[in-house]
Design an enzyme around this catalytic site. Sequence first.
Site, PDB file in Angstrom:
ATOM      1  N   PHE B 123       0.870  -1.169   0.000  1.00  0.00           N
ATOM      2  CA  PHE B 123       0.000   0.000   0.000  1.00  0.00           C
ATOM      3  C   PHE B 123       0.908   1.220   0.000  1.00  0.00           C
ATOM      4  CE2 PHE B 123      -2.363   3.078   2.743  1.00  0.00           C
ATOM      5  CZ  PHE B 123      -3.587   3.138   2.093  1.00  0.00           C
ATOM      6  N   GLU B 127       5.481   8.952   1.490  1.00  0.00           N
ATOM      7  CA  GLU B 127       6.569   9.321   0.577  1.00  0.00           C
ATOM      8  C   GLU B 127       7.772   9.809   1.381  1.00  0.00           C
ATOM      9  OE1 GLU B 127       5.237  11.934  -2.507  1.00  0.00           O
ATOM     10  OE2 GLU B 127       3.787  10.446  -3.234  1.00  0.00           O
ATOM     11  N   GLN B 338      12.612  -4.317  31.963  1.00  0.00           N
ATOM     12  CA  GLN B 338      13.090  -3.944  33.298  1.00  0.00           C
ATOM     13  C   GLN B 338      12.931  -5.106  34.281  1.00  0.00           C
ATOM     14  OE1 GLN B 338      14.591  -1.090  33.581  1.00  0.00           O
ATOM     15  NE2 GLN B 338      15.116  -1.325  35.755  1.00  0.00           N
ATOM     16  N   HIS B 340      12.891  -8.221  33.568  1.00  0.00           N
ATOM     17  CA  HIS B 340      13.839  -9.276  33.200  1.00  0.00           C
ATOM     18  C   HIS B 340      15.285  -8.904  33.525  1.00  0.00           C
ATOM     19  CE1 HIS B 340      10.484 -11.097  31.025  1.00  0.00           C
ATOM     20  NE2 HIS B 340      11.238 -12.127  30.721  1.00  0.00           N
ATOM     21  N   GLU B 365       1.121   3.936  10.525  1.00  0.00           N
ATOM     22  CA  GLU B 365      -0.312   4.152  10.297  1.00  0.00           C
ATOM     23  C   GLU B 365      -0.856   5.299  11.151  1.00  0.00           C
ATOM     24  OE1 GLU B 365      -2.776   0.815   9.408  1.00  0.00           O
ATOM     25  OE2 GLU B 365      -1.067  -0.489   9.031  1.00  0.00           O
ATOM     26  N   GLU B 369       1.099  11.728  17.574  1.00  0.00           N
ATOM     27  CA  GLU B 369       0.755  13.159  17.471  1.00  0.00           C
ATOM     28  C   GLU B 369      -0.439  13.353  16.543  1.00  0.00           C
ATOM     29  OE1 GLU B 369       3.820  11.848  17.296  1.00  0.00           O
ATOM     30  OE2 GLU B 369       4.498  12.562  19.255  1.00  0.00           O
TER      31      GLU B 369
END
Lengths: 254, 384
Positions: B123, B127, B338, B340, B365, B369
Site C-alpha cells: 500500500f 513518501e 526492566q 527481566h 499508520e 501526534e
Amino acid sequence: MNIAVCVKHVPDPNLPMEMDGTRLKRAGVQGVLDPGDEFGVEAALQIKEGHGADVTLVSMGPEASSEALRRGLSMGADRAILVSDGALEGADALATARVLQRAIERTKPDLVVAAVESTDGYTGTMPAALAQFMGWPQVTFATQVEIKDRTLRAHRQTTTGYHVVECELPVMITVTAGINEPRYASFKGIMAAKKKPLERLALADLGLSAVDVRPAQEIVELSKAEEHRSGQVIVDEGEAAGRVAAFLREAKVI
Amino acid sequence: MDFDLADEQHDFVRSLRSFVDDVIRPRAEAWDESHELPLEAVEQMASLGLFGLPFPERYGGSGADFLTLCLAIEEIARVDSSLAITLEAAVSLGAMPIYLFGTEEQKSRWLPPLAAGEALAGFGLTEPGGGSDAGATRTSARLADGHWLINGSKSFITNSGTAITSFVTVTAVTGTRDGDKEISAFIVPTGTAGFQVGKDYRKMGWWHSDTHELSFSDCRVPEDHLLGSKGEGFRNFLRILDDGRIAIAALAVGLAQGCLDESLRYASDRTAFGRPIGSFQGLQFKLADMAMKVELARGAYYRASWLKQQGRPYRKEACMAKLFASESAVDVARDAVQIHGGYGYIEEFPVCRHFRDSKILEIGEGTSEIMRVLIARELGLTGS
C-alpha cells in the site's frame, strides 16, 4: 468408505489435575478434545482426502463433550454422534466400549480409529474391548497407515522398530501420537462445523439399559506416582572420576 | 451489554493459539535473525485462511468480520510482531483497497490470490517527503495513450518486495480540484517497467517483515489500473487508514500481552534475596499496571471494531484505540525488559525483541501526534 473415529472430551492436560475421591475432577474444569484423539481425526481426514470417505466422530460423555466433537468437526469430519445418559456416569472402559460399539454400528463403518489410550483415564483397554465387541481384528500402535483397495497396511510401533502389517477391512486401529501433524481448525472450518449434524443419543436409543453398562471394575484406591528423584551432584574436588566410576559400577553399567 | 466473543471467534482464537505456540513461537527468534520474511510462515498462516478472513467466500475469503481479523493479528503479535504486521498489512492495506474500491473485474483478478495468501500486495501512500500529510503527495500520474504514466517515490512500504508480491497500490496526484491536489490510486503490478523496488531497510524492529522504498520513473500501467474513481484516492485511503488503526491497536495489544505473559512467568521463576521477585510489591505494582493497560487497550479496540461493524462513526474511537494501545505497548514492553533485568537486554529472551518491535507502533499508520490531532478535531477543536 465409512470411517468412525472415537473421541473423548478430557480435562485440559495442560492444567493441573485434581482428584475427586478415586475419580478425576471434571466439573468446572476446562475440557478439550483429547490431544491423542486429534491424531485419529487427522488420520481419518487424510484417508478421506486420499480415497473419499465419510468420517463420523463418536463420543460418550456429558453434554460438554459436544465441544470436543465440534472441534473435530471444524477440523473436517462430516458428522458426529454423542451418547449421553445419566446412567453412564462412572462407566468403565468395558461399558464405554459396549456403548461405542452400538453407536458406531449405526454408521456402518469400514474402519474404526481410536487413540492408543485416553489422556485422562489411560487404561488403554477400550479399543481392544471395542474390537472384540465388533468382532473385528485390530491393529494397534499404528505410526503410519495406508489403504489400498480393501487392504489396510500399517506400521506398528515396537520398542525396537516397527512391524509392517496388512489387514483386510473392516478393521479397528489405534494410532500413536506422532502418526501425523493434526491440522488446526480454520475459521471457515469452524463456521462449517456449526452446520454439520451432531446426533445426540441416550442408552435406550442404542437398545441398552443401565444394567448393560454397570462397571465391571472398581477403583479402590489411587495414589500419586513417585516423583522423579533429583540426581546426585558430584562436585569435583580431585576424586570425582573415582566416584562417578563407583556409581556406575553400583548401577552395574560398567 | 455483552462482552463475550461469539462461539466461533472463541474457538478460532483457541485454534490459532495452538498454531502460534506450536509453529511460530519456536522459530520466531531465528526468523528475526534472518532479517527476511519467512515465506513458509506465510504459507502456514495461509493454510488457516488468515489472509482471506474478512473477505466473502466468492473471492476465496472466509467471510469473517473485521474483529475476527483483529483477534488473529493479536494472537500472532503475542509471539511475533513481524508476522502480525505482515498479516495486518496484507489484509487491511494490501487487499482491502481492492475489495472496497475495485471494480468487479479488478476484484476477481487481484483478490483471490491475496485472500489465499499465495500473493501479497503493498500500500504505497507514504513518501520520502511526508507520511501523515497525505495531501502533500508528490508522486504524479498522467494519462497518455491509454496508459497512466507514474513518476515519484514511496517510503516504508510493507510487503512490497517479497518473492510473492503481486502489486502495489500507489497514490498519485492526477491534477487539481478547487485549488487542491486531486489524488487517485493505481494498481502497479510487480515487474512493471519503471517500477523499482529499493533494498530492504535496516529497521530497529520488525526485522522479518518486508519493507522497501519504491521508485517510479515513467512507469506505465494500463488505464484500467486506476483503483476507485479518479480524484477519490485520498478520501478512500483515509477510510483504509481508519480501519488499519484498529488493526494496529490489536497488534499492540498482542505485543503487550506477550510481554505481560513473559514477565509473569519470569517474576515467579526468578528469585532474589531468597524469594521469587514477583513477591516484591514494587514488581507487583508494575505487573498490575501492565495488566491494566493490556485489558483497557483490548476493550478499546474491541469497541472500535464493534462500532465499525454496526455501521456507526468510529474514527475517534479508532484513533483512541490506536493511540492508547500503542503507547501502552511501548510502556509494557519497557517494563517487561526492566523486570527481566540483564536478561531482558539479550535476544534469547523474547521481551528484548518485543521492546524493539514496540516503538514503531507509535509511528506507523499515523503517529501518536496525528492521533491526538484527529481526536481533538473529533472533539470539535479547530486550528491544528
